[in-house]
Design a protein around this motif. Structure first.
Motif, mmCIF file in Angstrom:
data_model
loop_
_atom_site.group_PDB
_atom_site.id
_atom_site.type_symbol
_atom_site.label_atom_id
_atom_site.label_comp_id
_atom_site.label_asym_id
_atom_site.label_seq_id
_atom_site.Cartn_x
_atom_site.Cartn_y
_atom_site.Cartn_z
ATOM 1 N N LYS A 122 0.806 -1.233 0.000
ATOM 2 C CA LYS A 122 0.000 0.000 0.000
ATOM 3 C C LYS A 122 0.836 1.280 0.000
ATOM 4 N N ASP A 123 2.154 1.144 0.042
ATOM 5 C CA ASP A 123 2.999 2.328 0.221
ATOM 6 C C ASP A 123 3.742 2.739 -1.048
ATOM 7 N N PHE A 124 3.023 2.801 -2.160
ATOM 8 C CA PHE A 124 3.554 3.377 -3.396
ATOM 9 C C PHE A 124 2.709 4.625 -3.686
ATOM 10 N N PRO A 125 3.062 5.765 -3.110
ATOM 11 C CA PRO A 125 2.159 6.915 -3.092
ATOM 12 C C PRO A 125 1.780 7.473 -4.450
ATOM 13 N N GLU A 126 2.641 7.326 -5.456
ATOM 14 C CA GLU A 126 2.332 7.876 -6.776
ATOM 15 C C GLU A 126 1.635 6.874 -7.686
ATOM 16 N N ALA A 127 1.527 5.630 -7.245
ATOM 17 C CA ALA A 127 0.876 4.602 -8.060
ATOM 18 C C ALA A 127 -0.641 4.735 -7.995
ATOM 19 N N ILE A 128 -1.307 4.274 -9.044
ATOM 20 C CA ILE A 128 -2.764 4.167 -9.065
ATOM 21 C C ILE A 128 -3.120 2.722 -8.759
ATOM 22 N N TYR A 129 -3.970 2.511 -7.788
ATOM 23 C CA TYR A 129 -4.408 1.164 -7.395
ATOM 24 C C TYR A 129 -5.755 0.890 -8.047
ATOM 25 N N ALA A 130 -5.821 -0.153 -8.867
ATOM 26 C CA ALA A 130 -7.029 -0.431 -9.651
ATOM 27 C C ALA A 130 -7.832 -1.584 -9.055
ATOM 28 N N LEU A 131 -9.010 -1.272 -8.538
ATOM 29 C CA LEU A 131 -9.954 -2.312 -8.128
ATOM 30 C C LEU A 131 -10.492 -2.957 -9.400
ATOM 31 N N HIS A 132 -10.461 -4.278 -9.467
ATOM 32 C CA HIS A 132 -10.730 -4.944 -10.736
ATOM 33 C C HIS A 132 -11.604 -6.166 -10.507
ATOM 34 N N HIS A 133 -12.812 -6.105 -11.026
ATOM 35 C CA HIS A 133 -13.737 -7.241 -10.985
ATOM 36 C C HIS A 133 -13.536 -8.044 -12.263
ATOM 37 N N SER A 134 -13.098 -9.265 -12.113
ATOM 38 C CA SER A 134 -12.738 -10.095 -13.268
ATOM 39 C C SER A 134 -13.884 -10.263 -14.254
ATOM 40 N N VAL A 135 -13.560 -10.204 -15.540
ATOM 41 C CA VAL A 135 -14.555 -10.421 -16.593
ATOM 42 C C VAL A 135 -15.095 -11.849 -16.546
ATOM 43 N N ASP A 136 -14.331 -12.765 -15.954
ATOM 44 C CA ASP A 136 -14.754 -14.162 -15.889
ATOM 45 C C ASP A 136 -15.706 -14.452 -14.723
ATOM 46 N N ARG A 137 -15.776 -13.520 -13.779
ATOM 47 C CA ARG A 137 -16.652 -13.754 -12.628
ATOM 48 C C ARG A 137 -18.111 -13.546 -13.003
ATOM 49 N N THR A 138 -18.984 -14.308 -12.344
ATOM 50 C CA THR A 138 -20.413 -14.250 -12.669
ATOM 51 C C THR A 138 -21.234 -13.556 -11.579
ATOM 52 N N ASP A 139 -20.596 -13.201 -10.459
ATOM 53 C CA ASP A 139 -21.340 -12.537 -9.392
ATOM 54 C C ASP A 139 -21.545 -11.059 -9.712
ATOM 55 N N GLN A 140 -22.498 -10.459 -9.045
ATOM 56 C CA GLN A 140 -22.811 -9.051 -9.266
ATOM 57 C C GLN A 140 -21.744 -8.162 -8.633
ATOM 58 N N PHE A 141 -21.549 -6.978 -9.215
ATOM 59 C CA PHE A 141 -20.502 -6.077 -8.770
ATOM 60 C C PHE A 141 -21.088 -4.698 -8.544
#
Length: 208
Positions: A122-141
């Motif tokens: 969590k300590d890369f202050p200039e990085a962008i952290y991307a929350l990613h719901h897999s295209v293969d998952r079938t559950d709701q997001f």
């Protein structure tokens, strides 16, 4: 807030034509992982050449050989490059060091990354952290709820992106929420009957 339009699973000529259409119409144009795997670094150069206004993100999903892969992606014209959060901490550090040296941007893909691992990276202050719901998952997001929960868990992570079947309604909710820096949209734009109309609608939602 920025819009990232992702081009994936198309022939390179089609990707270049679509990039020309979307140049300047979206904040960031993503060269999807399939294009990276199918056509390699020379394709980064070709896409970069037509993007005079939009930034080029290379979704390399780097998992090892971090410094090399990032150097190459930047060398051929990428402005933002992705590394998997599941990679070793040393790989992420190597990617981050190259990124900072090149004055570019690292995006960390948090696909299926555990809370324990996020604490470690969590300590890369200039990085962008991307929350990613897999295209293969079938559950709701529920995109907005996921973002809110993540921010509460990790308030020190300031730069966030989100991907995974984001539609116009979700984009509007995320924009109103005001936490996310980058909203990533794929087929809702690039596979639309009229991509320019679709990208304009999403840009209108994101830049309210």
């Amino acid at each position: 807030m920025k819009l990232q339009a992702a081009i994936d699973r198309v022939p390179l000529d089609d990707a270049i034509a679509l990039a020309k259409q979307l140049n300047g119409k979206t904040d960031i144009l993503e060269m999807g992982t399939s294009l990276v795997k199918d056509y390699g670094n020379l394709a980064i150069e070709k896409l970069s050449a037509v993007l005079t206004e939009s930034l080029l993100l290379v979704d390399s999903k780097t998992i090892d050989e971090g410094a090399y892969e990032f150097r190459q992606a930047f060398r051929y014209g990428g402005e933002i490059v992705t590394v998997m959060g599941a990679a070793s901490v040393d790989t992420l550090k190597a990617c981050y060091d190259v990124t900072q040296k090149e004055n570019k941007t690292m995006m960390i893909d948090l696909l299926e990354v555990t809370d324990e691992k996020i604490e470690q990276i969590k300590d890369f202050p200039e990085a962008i952290y991307a929350l990613h719901h897999s295209v293969d998952r079938t559950d709701q997001f529920d995109a907005a709820a996921s973002v809110e929960a993540f921010r509460q868990k990790y308030p020190s992570i300031k730069r966030l992106a989100i991907a995974g079947g984001i539609d116009l309604k979700q984009a509007e909710a995320l924009a109103e929420q005001g936490i996310i820096e980058v909203i990533i949209v794929g087929s809702k734009i690039t596979k639309a009957e009229d991509p320019l109309k679709a990208v304009n609608e999403f840009m209108g939602a994101v830049h309210k």
